[in-house]
Design a protein around this motif. Structure first.
Motif, PDB file in Angstrom:
ATOM      1  N   UNK A 216      -3.750   3.077   1.811  1.00  0.00           N
ATOM      2  CA  UNK A 216      -5.056   2.931   2.452  1.00  0.00           C
ATOM      3  C   UNK A 216      -5.150   1.580   3.140  1.00  0.00           C
ATOM      4  N   UNK A 217      -5.833   1.574   4.304  1.00  0.00           N
ATOM      5  CA  UNK A 217      -6.103   0.317   5.011  1.00  0.00           C
ATOM      6  C   UNK A 217      -7.403   0.483   5.777  1.00  0.00           C
TER       7      UNK A 217
ATOM      8  N   UNK B 109      -0.258  -2.400  13.451  1.00  0.00           N
ATOM      9  CA  UNK B 109      -0.971  -1.218  12.983  1.00  0.00           C
ATOM     10  C   UNK B 109      -2.112  -0.917  13.948  1.00  0.00           C
ATOM     11  N   UNK B 110      -2.107   0.301  14.508  1.00  0.00           N
ATOM     12  CA  UNK B 110      -3.114   0.681  15.503  1.00  0.00           C
ATOM     13  C   UNK B 110      -4.005   1.780  14.929  1.00  0.00           C
TER      14      UNK B 110
ATOM     15  N   UNK C  17      -7.887   4.068   6.966  1.00  0.00           N
ATOM     16  CA  UNK C  17      -6.707   4.818   7.394  1.00  0.00           C
ATOM     17  C   UNK C  17      -5.961   5.332   6.181  1.00  0.00           C
ATOM     18  N   UNK C  18      -5.459   6.556   6.293  1.00  0.00           N
ATOM     19  CA  UNK C  18      -4.637   7.181   5.264  1.00  0.00           C
ATOM     20  C   UNK C  18      -3.392   7.726   5.949  1.00  0.00           C
ATOM     21  N   UNK C  19      -2.293   7.872   5.215  1.00  0.00           N
ATOM     22  CA  UNK C  19      -1.075   8.396   5.844  1.00  0.00           C
ATOM     23  C   UNK C  19      -1.270   9.812   6.371  1.00  0.00           C
ATOM     24  N   UNK C  20      -0.590  10.123   7.462  1.00  0.00           N
ATOM     25  CA  UNK C  20      -0.554  11.495   7.966  1.00  0.00           C
ATOM     26  C   UNK C  20       0.280  12.332   7.008  1.00  0.00           C
TER      27      UNK C  20
ATOM     28  N   UNK D 197       0.431   4.164   5.545  1.00  0.00           N
ATOM     29  CA  UNK D 197      -0.244   3.967   6.829  1.00  0.00           C
ATOM     30  C   UNK D 197       0.663   3.315   7.861  1.00  0.00           C
ATOM     31  N   UNK D 198       1.626   2.502   7.422  1.00  0.00           N
ATOM     32  CA  UNK D 198       2.540   1.871   8.383  1.00  0.00           C
ATOM     33  C   UNK D 198       3.469   2.905   9.010  1.00  0.00           C
ATOM     34  N   UNK D 199       3.900   3.887   8.214  1.00  0.00           N
ATOM     35  CA  UNK D 199       4.761   4.942   8.764  1.00  0.00           C
ATOM     36  C   UNK D 199       3.980   5.848   9.719  1.00  0.00           C
TER      37      UNK D 199
END
Length: 90
Positions: free
Chosen positions: A40-41, A19-20, A50-53, A59-61
């Motif tokens: 969330x991360x 995860x970047x 971090x939140x998903x786009x 967040x991993x996707x």
């Protein structure tokens, strides 16, 4: 093999992702849950959450080196994402 005989290829999902953080570039290798999506991360480099786009389930996707296991399974005709956050809706 004849008639209704089928071979179904089963694949084991990848459960680790790099995860970047898009803010600071910090990267960390994390284990992904196999049955849920992570919304969330907190980056361990800069602390940004971090939140998903838009259009991604987690967040991993969005920021990971591989998509989450539920999405990997969905690409093979099974599974899908469920919230990993208590109270979150499908």
């Amino acid at each position: 093999m004849g008639g209704g005989d089928y071979i179904i290829a089963m694949t084991t999902p990848t459960i680790e992702s790099l995860l970047r953080c898009p803010e600071c570039g910090h990267a960390e290798r994390l284990a992904m849950p196999s049955d849920a999506c992570v919304y969330f991360h907190a980056c361990s480099g800069c602390g940004v959450v971090l939140r998903p786009k838009a259009g991604d389930c987690c967040v991993f996707c969005s920021y990971g080196s591989v998509p989450c296991p539920p999405i990997q399974a969905a690409k093979h005709g099974a599974g899908g994402c469920r919230p990993a956050v208590p109270g979150a809706q499908d």
